[in-house]
Design an enzyme around this catalytic site. Structure first.
Site, short mmCIF file in Angstrom:
data_model
loop_
_atom_site.label_atom_id
_atom_site.label_comp_id
_atom_site.label_asym_id
_atom_site.label_seq_id
_atom_site.Cartn_x
_atom_site.Cartn_y
_atom_site.Cartn_z
CG MET A 1 -1.96 1.07 1.22
SD MET A 1 -3.34 0.74 2.33
CE MET A 1 -2.55 0.80 3.92
CB CYS A 2 3.66 2.46 0.02
SG CYS A 2 4.54 0.89 0.01
N GLY A 3 2.74 4.91 1.68
CA GLY A 3 2.33 6.30 1.68
C GLY A 3 3.46 7.19 1.21
NE ARG A 32 -1.49 5.19 1.37
CZ ARG A 32 -2.55 4.65 0.76
NH1 ARG A 32 -3.77 4.83 1.28
NH2 ARG A 32 -2.41 3.96 -0.34
CB THR A 143 5.44 5.51 5.69
OG1 THR A 143 5.38 4.53 6.72
CG2 THR A 143 4.06 5.83 5.16
#
Length: 292
Positions: A1-3, A32, A143
């Site tokens: 997913m990651c941000g 995230r 992140t």
């Protein structure tokens, strides 16, 4: 997913606040992907090159850095598990080779760019490196929720494969191994199995060949397959591109003072003047970039 977050400051008066603003944005994106985090800061330029390295055992590995690499025209600054060495540009390749021979990991190099990344939640990582106190003209952060490689420092973003150039990425590239081989044929090599590093290497190789930042980002739409949102930084610029499907969330905001990017709007909540900003979702297969 990651941000992902990014901030490009147009107003010089805001530069002392860059690290603080960028940290707030990144911490908001923690859920995230909290397994690792990193930030690239484009701060004051040096007459030479800043090489950022990382060690899992800094007390041991950094103890002799000053004695070995300090001196006339050189400085060594230790920041937790990272160290930033400033060296004359003509000596940079030799210094980098010696650092790697000692087992140190090079995070990136540039006249203005410094990269700090580690395993852990964004708030913890930012605190370890004192990111809030860092100033500069622009920066990007990430992140991570690891899906394609292990949770390690080297697997964290941003990735850098060229001077003053780095990339953060949300998504997945399907042809990264093929592109890795093509880049190797040009003498451009990657250090990890992460597909994001291939994206960074592609962009830096295009720029090294004479392409502008905008042209390099346009090339990703033609040559890289998969779904991706890229946010990249260079010494003078900040760019964004999404793949033609654009399934990964992204939002941008612009005022007279700054341009901001985030995976979600809530990351903008504490930015000054956000209520009056022009806010939009970047279009699929469209390149956006700003340069100072």
């Amino acid at each position: 997913m990651c941000g992902i977050v990014g901030l490009f400051l147009k107003k010089t008066e805001l530069r002392p606040r860059l690290g603080d603003m960028l940290t707030d944005m990144l911490v908001t994106m923690t859920d995230r992907g909290p397994d690792s985090a990193g930030i690239a800061i484009y701060g004051d330029e040096v007459d030479g090159l800043k090489i950022t390295v990382q060690s899992d055992t800094p007390a041991e590995d950094f103890a002799t850095l000053e004695a070995e690499f300090g001196g006339a025209g050189r400085t060594v600054r230790v920041v937790d598990t990272h160290a930033v060495l400033t060296v004359p540009r003509a000596e940079a390749a030799d210094v980098a080779a010696r650092l790697e021979a000692r087992g140190l990991r090079i995070m990136g190099a540039g006249a203005s760019m410094e990269i700090f990344k580690e395993v852990g939640r964004p708030e913890e990582v930012a605190a370890r490196f004192g990111i809030r106190a860092m100033g500069g003209s622009h920066g990007i952060g990430h992140t991570r929720m690891a899906t394609e490689s292990a949770v390690t420092t080297l697997g964290a973003h941003p990735f850098s494969t060229g001077d003053d150039q780095c990339l953060v990425h949300n998504g997945s590239l399907s042809n990264h191994n093929q592109m890795r081989r093509k880049l190797a044929g040009k003498g451009v090599f990657t250090r990890t199995e992460n597909d994001t590093e291939v994206g960074a290497a592609y962009i830096s190789s295009r720029i090294a060949e004479g392409a502008t930042l905008g042209e390099a980002l346009e090339g990703t739409l033609r040559d890289l397959d998969g779904f991706f949102t890229f946010v990249t930084g260079t010494r003078t610029g900040f760019g964004v591109v999404r793949d033609p499907i654009a399934c990964k969330p992204a939002v941008m905001a612009e005022t007279e003072d700054y341009v901001a990017f985030a995976s979600e709007y809530r990351a903008f909540a504490d930015l000054p003047g956000i209520g009056a900003a022009r806010v939009w979702e970047p279009e699929p297969a469209t390149v956006y970039f700003w340069e100072r």
